[in-house]
Scaffold this active site. Structure first.
Site, PDB file in Angstrom:
ATOM      1  CG  HIS A   1      -1.893  -1.088   1.310  1.00 18.15           C
ATOM      2  ND1 HIS A   1      -1.761  -2.149   2.183  1.00 18.15           N
ATOM      3  CD2 HIS A   1      -3.036  -1.310   0.613  1.00 18.15           C
ATOM      4  CE1 HIS A   1      -2.787  -2.964   2.033  1.00 18.15           C
ATOM      5  NE2 HIS A   1      -3.572  -2.486   1.078  1.00 18.15           N
TER       6      HIS A   1
ATOM      7  CE  LYS B   1      -0.770 -10.691  -3.375  1.00 16.84           C
ATOM      8  NZ  LYS B   1      -2.084 -10.737  -2.887  1.00 16.84           N
TER       9      LYS B   1
ATOM     10  CD  GLN C   1      -9.317  -5.400  -6.330  1.00 15.07           C
ATOM     11  OE1 GLN C   1     -10.074  -5.955  -5.542  1.00 15.07           O
ATOM     12  NE2 GLN C   1      -8.267  -4.696  -5.927  1.00 15.07           N
TER      13      GLN C   1
ATOM     14  CB  SER D   1      -1.196 -10.479   0.958  1.00 16.54           C
ATOM     15  OG  SER D   1      -2.506 -10.744   1.421  1.00 16.54           O
TER      16      SER D   1
HETATM   17  O1  PAF Z   1      -8.010  -4.518  -3.159  1.00 17.49           O
HETATM   18  C1  PAF Z   1      -8.671  -4.087  -2.189  1.00 17.49           C
HETATM   19  O2  PAF Z   1      -8.127  -3.735  -1.136  1.00 17.49           O
HETATM   20  C2  PAF Z   1     -10.180  -4.043  -2.285  1.00 17.49           C
HETATM   21  O3  PAF Z   1     -10.682  -5.064  -3.071  1.00 17.49           O
HETATM   22  C3  PAF Z   1     -10.710  -2.680  -2.749  1.00 17.49           C
HETATM   23  C4  PAF Z   1     -10.267  -2.335  -4.145  1.00 17.49           C
HETATM   24  C5  PAF Z   1     -10.287  -1.599  -1.773  1.00 17.49           C
HETATM   25  C6  PAF Z   1     -12.257  -2.715  -2.757  1.00 17.49           C
HETATM   26  O4  PAF Z   1     -12.761  -3.018  -1.501  1.00 17.49           O
END
Ligand code: PAF
Length: 501
Positions: A31, A147, A151, A183
């Site tokens: 992050h 990662k 998504q 993760s």
């Molecule tokens: O990858 C994530 O942390 C989640 O799937 C997200 C994109 C914040 C949606 O809740």
């Protein structure tokens, strides 16, 4: 900030473009890299959201025990220099309760494989919450990690299909020193499981060229319970074989009770980009800049056709006579090299013709010369040889169809005749050539379009799988950005990192 009104107040006071990093908290170095990337534009305001979204957890999944560490998250966000952290509660995001929310449904094709096949409803939940977050934040730019590749593909597709004016930027996976992908769920691993977990990235990269079954077997031997191992096309997310130039080998396993996912990109060659379009659409300028930004070599096939045209004129050969041109092609040597400072040097049989091939004489004749089959064949052969290892952006009229039909990205770059005439006039003026009247230029361009698109040999056509980019009214930088974005939808940073410096 907790409430939507606090969020609104902050957003309306934020200066510069708004960069948004949605998260579920339990923040780690992965992050942190997203936040750094979001901050990299000095003028941007960065917002991070933390929301553990109940909609994306299935029955029996880890919603209740998902790690929550707000104080540490705020400290990390602050150290990364973000402007604000928004921590909405369920009511703020789903005012009618999350059971009554309007849900988005991700197209079946995008969730039929990989995690989508194992976690029914998961990506619908992700798309639903992210659409809510985007509606409330209205960012200019959304930052997501590579990662979670599936998504990322799904959310890009959602942004595009909803027509949202948001650019999606992806950041490569961050790994522990032993290779395990970072993760939030790694916190669940016991010491012994943590040691075992490292076999996942190791096996995926070591077994990359093996069959999916062999990888599955080896993951089983390493003590994992395998959910899936699949090789898919990174854009369509449909299964593909090793013959694809770029593919994604992805796996999900259980290590004890913890679910881990990881992937590697497999590449049989470096990336190839094909940029076609009519004359005067500004292809050379943007292609050259795009190539440099992406660390690719710029192959200006137009300069190659101009070189042959120059040679034809220089030797006093009739440009309409294929039979007379053919002997010139036998030991034709065209060299394209980039000089320091970005200028391109073109050598024909050792002679520097960089300026001469841009003369109005050559411009007036190149269509005729480039329409001969012998010329097309000779140059297409050379171009294919140049592109065998990939690593090129080629620009021309038939790159995506005749030269590199397997290019990873195909763009058809075009502009209206009036716009191209305006650009051509500017270009002639800058090069010190006389500038004809606008109407004359427009007529010349329209005639050239007609010749190029109706000729028998390699007519100018848009490849079926090319994306069309009409550049009227766009700045050069905006066109380059659009190309970068299209490229990144197909070629991950992890597979082909953007050169720095
Ligand atoms: O990858 C994530 O942390 C989640 O799937 C997200 C994109 C914040 C949606 O809740």
């Amino acid at each position: 900030m907790k409430t939507n009104s606090e969020l609104r107040a902050w957003c309306s006071n934020a200066s510069g473009p708004l960069h948004f990093v949605p998260t579920m908290g339990s923040l780690h170095e992965g992050h942190a890299q997203l936040m750094h990337a979001a901050r990299s534009a000095d003028s941007a305001s960065v917002l991070v959201s933390i929301f553990v979204n109940p909609l994306q957890f299935g029955p029996g999944e880890d919603f209740d025990r998902y790690p929550r560490s707000l104080n540490a998250d705020l400290a990390l966000a602050e150290s990364c220099g973000v402007g604000a952290v928004w921590v909405p509660d369920v009511d703020a995001l789903y005012p009618n309760g999350f059971r009554n929310v309007f849900r988005l449904q991700v197209p079946d094709a995008l969730q039929r494989h990989l995690c989508g096949s194992q976690r029914p409803g998961h990506f619908d939940g992700v798309a639903t919450v992210v659409s809510r977050l985007l509606a409330l934040v209205q960012p200019d730019c959304l930052f997501l990690g590579e990662k979670d590749w599936q998504q990322l593909v799904i959310l890009r597709s959602m942004v595009q299909s909803m027509g949202l004016p948001i650019s999606v930027q992806a950041v490569p996976t961050v790994r522990e020193s032993d290779g395990l992908a970072m993760s939030s769920r790694n916190r669940y691993l016991s010491r012994a499981e943590r040691q075992r977990a490292v076999a996942l990235p190791q096996l995926l990269s070591r077994m990359a060229a093996e069959s999916v079954d062999a990888v599955r077997t080896d993951l089983g031997f390493a003590g994992f319970e395998v959910e899936y191992v699949e090789r898919v096309d990174p854009v369509s997310l449909q299964p593909c074989g090793l013959d694809s130039a770029i593919s994604l080998l992805a796996a999900a396993v259980r290590c004890g009770s913890t679910r881990l996912i990881d992937h590697v990109f497999l590449m049989s060659r470096k990336p190839l980009v094909a940029i076609d379009g009519p004359a005067g659409a500004g292809k050379s300028t943007v292609t050259r800049a795009f190539a440099e930004r992406m660390g690719l070599i710029y192959l200006d096939t137009g300069a190659m056709y101009r070189s042959v045209t120059w040679l034809v004129q220089n030797r006093g050969v009739d440009p309409a006579e294929a039979a007379a041109i053919e002997p010139l092609l036998t030991d034709l040597d065209v060299q394209l090299c980039s000089l320091p400072g970005g200028e391109q040097q073109v050598l024909v049989n050792g002679e520097d013709v960089s300026k001469a091939i841009r003369s109005p004489d050559v411009t007036g004749c190149v269509s005729v010369v480039a329409a001969h089959r012998c010329v097309r064949q000779a140059l297409t052969r050379q171009q294919k040889a140049m592109g065998q290892q990939g690593g090129l952006v080629a620009e021309g009229r038939d790159i995506g169809t005749a030269v590199f039909p397997d290019a990873d990205l195909k763009v058809f770059l075009t502009a209206s005749v009036a716009e191209r005439a305006r650009r051509r006039a500017l270009d002639l003026q800058q090069r010190g050539f006389p500038v004809p009247d606008h109407q004359v230029l427009e007529k010349q361009i329209a005639e050239r379009d007609h010749l190029d698109s109706t000729r028998v040999e390699a007519p100018l056509v848009q490849a079926e799988d090319a994306m069309q980019l009409v550049t009227d009214g766009m700045s050069i930088e905006a066109v380059i950005q659009a190309l970068v974005e299209q490229f990144r939808m197909r070629v991950a940073e992890e597979a082909w990192p953007t050169p720095t410096g």
